[in-house]
Scaffold this motif. Structure first.
Motif, PDB file in Angstrom:
ATOM      1  N   MET A  23      36.941  46.980  48.745  1.00 17.72           N
ATOM      2  CA  MET A  23      36.687  47.035  47.306  1.00 17.72           C
ATOM      3  C   MET A  23      35.571  46.079  46.905  1.00 17.72           C
ATOM      4  N   GLY A  24      35.553  44.888  47.516  1.00 15.79           N
ATOM      5  CA  GLY A  24      34.514  43.924  47.189  1.00 15.79           C
ATOM      6  C   GLY A  24      33.129  44.428  47.545  1.00 15.79           C
ATOM      7  N   PHE A  27      32.157  47.493  45.402  1.00 19.43           N
ATOM      8  CA  PHE A  27      31.672  47.109  44.073  1.00 19.43           C
ATOM      9  C   PHE A  27      30.245  46.574  44.151  1.00 19.43           C
ATOM     10  N   LEU A  28      29.968  45.748  45.178  1.00 20.02           N
ATOM     11  CA  LEU A  28      28.619  45.198  45.341  1.00 20.02           C
ATOM     12  C   LEU A  28      27.605  46.310  45.593  1.00 20.02           C
ATOM     13  N   ALA A  29      27.964  47.276  46.433  1.00 19.68           N
ATOM     14  CA  ALA A  29      27.060  48.392  46.717  1.00 19.68           C
ATOM     15  C   ALA A  29      26.783  49.209  45.464  1.00 19.68           C
ATOM     16  N   LEU A  30      27.837  49.460  44.676  1.00 13.20           N
ATOM     17  CA  LEU A  30      27.671  50.219  43.435  1.00 13.20           C
ATOM     18  C   LEU A  30      26.787  49.458  42.456  1.00 13.20           C
ATOM     19  N   LEU A  93      23.724  36.437  47.084  1.00 15.00           N
ATOM     20  CA  LEU A  93      24.763  37.469  47.155  1.00 15.00           C
ATOM     21  C   LEU A  93      24.190  38.829  46.763  1.00 15.00           C
ATOM     22  N   ILE A  94      23.414  38.843  45.693  1.00 11.68           N
ATOM     23  CA  ILE A  94      22.780  40.091  45.264  1.00 11.68           C
ATOM     24  C   ILE A  94      21.800  40.572  46.325  1.00 11.68           C
ATOM     25  N   GLU A  95      21.053  39.645  46.918  1.00  9.57           N
ATOM     26  CA  GLU A  95      20.073  40.023  47.942  1.00  9.57           C
ATOM     27  C   GLU A  95      20.748  40.584  49.186  1.00  9.57           C
ATOM     28  N   THR A  96      21.931  40.089  49.501  1.00 13.16           N
ATOM     29  CA  THR A  96      22.681  40.666  50.616  1.00 13.16           C
ATOM     30  C   THR A  96      23.049  42.115  50.307  1.00 13.16           C
ATOM     31  N   GLY A  97      23.509  42.368  49.090  1.00 12.96           N
ATOM     32  CA  GLY A  97      23.829  43.729  48.689  1.00 12.96           C
ATOM     33  C   GLY A  97      22.613  44.633  48.726  1.00 12.96           C
ATOM     34  N   TYR A 165      35.155  43.580  57.504  1.00 13.47           N
ATOM     35  CA  TYR A 165      33.925  42.864  57.143  1.00 13.47           C
ATOM     36  C   TYR A 165      32.874  43.059  58.229  1.00 13.47           C
ATOM     37  N   GLU A 166      33.295  42.939  59.494  1.00 11.00           N
ATOM     38  CA  GLU A 166      32.377  43.094  60.619  1.00 11.00           C
ATOM     39  C   GLU A 166      31.780  44.500  60.667  1.00 11.00           C
TER      40      GLU A 166
END
Length: 313
Positions: A23-24, A27-30, A93-97, A165-166
């Motif tokens: 879910m985390g 949400f970040l991908a969306l 965090l945004i840049e990771t997404g 996560y992996e």
């Protein structure tokens, strides 16, 4: 151990204990795919500033690092620098997404291939390269950027203990042709460079006393510095290229790899080699110092092991 296959998807990854991870990241991908970059930029920096309220310990580490590295900075300058560093950590965090979930056509729009002449020359010659980057807060962007620009490489990698996560992380970090090698698999690292590939390497942190020497780094005369660069360079006979990818004021990422330093690099002298590399690391960090990972205890190790961490007391 060699990391050469994507983690397989299994039904066990759908166990309720992993729902939070799904879910985390979902949400970040969306979020990063629906919102325009300027809004994502404001959100990320706002998140970092908000997080500073709860990260006073890390703020203290960043401030102490800056005091040691730049002793001439005033109290006001240090305060402003630490706040800016936290804003950039929120943006990370945004840049990771963005890196893991944006399609290539959109990701390419935020890149500026400022100067990649050294990497392109070695690619044309079929020569392996140790691409020495730094722990910029936007490191995820930089790694994918080289691949998107036609210069993919291998990255040293530590798998995450959470399998869900992996699964997501591995796919995010191997987009556009990048590959991963387990971080202690030196034989594979050496082999891929001998075969003419690029290896992403980060020589800028304090990894402890093992395979390290103490040489100047900014204003600190005895900074624990890895000898891994010289070990890899000497054994693989590769080229050595400092690389960077910092965000400019327009919100685009300037990708650089324009110097090849192996001819002057003292591979056989670990102390001289570490000091030599640190000068290039400093130059790279100073391109955008507020975007580097100052929250890591860069100067925690001392030659006397009994005094380790005393610089932060």
């Amino acid at each position: 151990m060699k990391i050469d296959k994507k983690p397989a998807f299994t039904l066990s990854l759908l166990h309720p204990k992993y729902w939070g991870v799904w879910m985390g990241f979902g949400f970040l991908a969306l979020l990063v795919n629906l919102l325009p970059y300027p809004l994502l930029y404001k959100m990320g920096r706002g998140l970092g500033k908000f997080g500073m309220r709860f990260g006073q310990k890390r703020a203290g580490v960043a401030r102490r690092n800056l005091e040691l590295a730049f002793p001439d900075k005033t109290e006001q300058e240090l305060d402003a620098f630490v706040e800016e560093n936290f804003k950039n950590s929120g943006m990370a965090l945004i840049e990771t997404g963005i890196t893991w979930f944006w399609p290539t056509w959109r990701f390419k729009r935020i890149l500026i291939a400022k100067d990649l002449s050294a990497l392109k020359k070695h690619q044309a010659d079929g020569k392996g390269v140790l691409l020495c980057c730094v722990h910029a807060l936007n490191l995820e962007v930089t790694a994918r950027a080289y691949a998107v620009l036609g210069l993919p490489g291998y990255g040293a990698y530590r798998p995450h203990s959470n399998p869900a996560y992996e699964f997501i992380q591995y796919r995010g970090r191997t987009r556009n042709g990048n590959k991963l090698i387990y971080r202690t698999d030196l034989k594979t690292m050496i082999r891929v460079m001998r075969q003419g590939h690029r290896l992403f390497y980060l020589p800028d942190q304090d990894y402890g006393h093992n395979k390290s020497v103490f040489v100047p780094f900014f204003a600190v005369e005895e900074a624990c510095t890895t000898t891994g660069t010289s070990i890899l360079a000497y054994t693989s006979k590769c080229a050595i290229v400092p690389g960077s990818g910092f965000r400019n004021l327009d919100g685009r990422y300037e990708i650089i790899a324009n110097q090849s330093i192996e001819d002057e690099y003292p591979k056989k002298d670990e102390v001289a080699a570490a000091a030599y590399m640190n000068r290039f690391v400093e130059q790279t960090i100073l391109l955008a110092p507020e975007q580097w990972l100052w929250m890591h205890k860069r100067f925690k190790s001392l030659p006397d092991k009994t005094l380790t961490d005393s610089r932060y007391h």
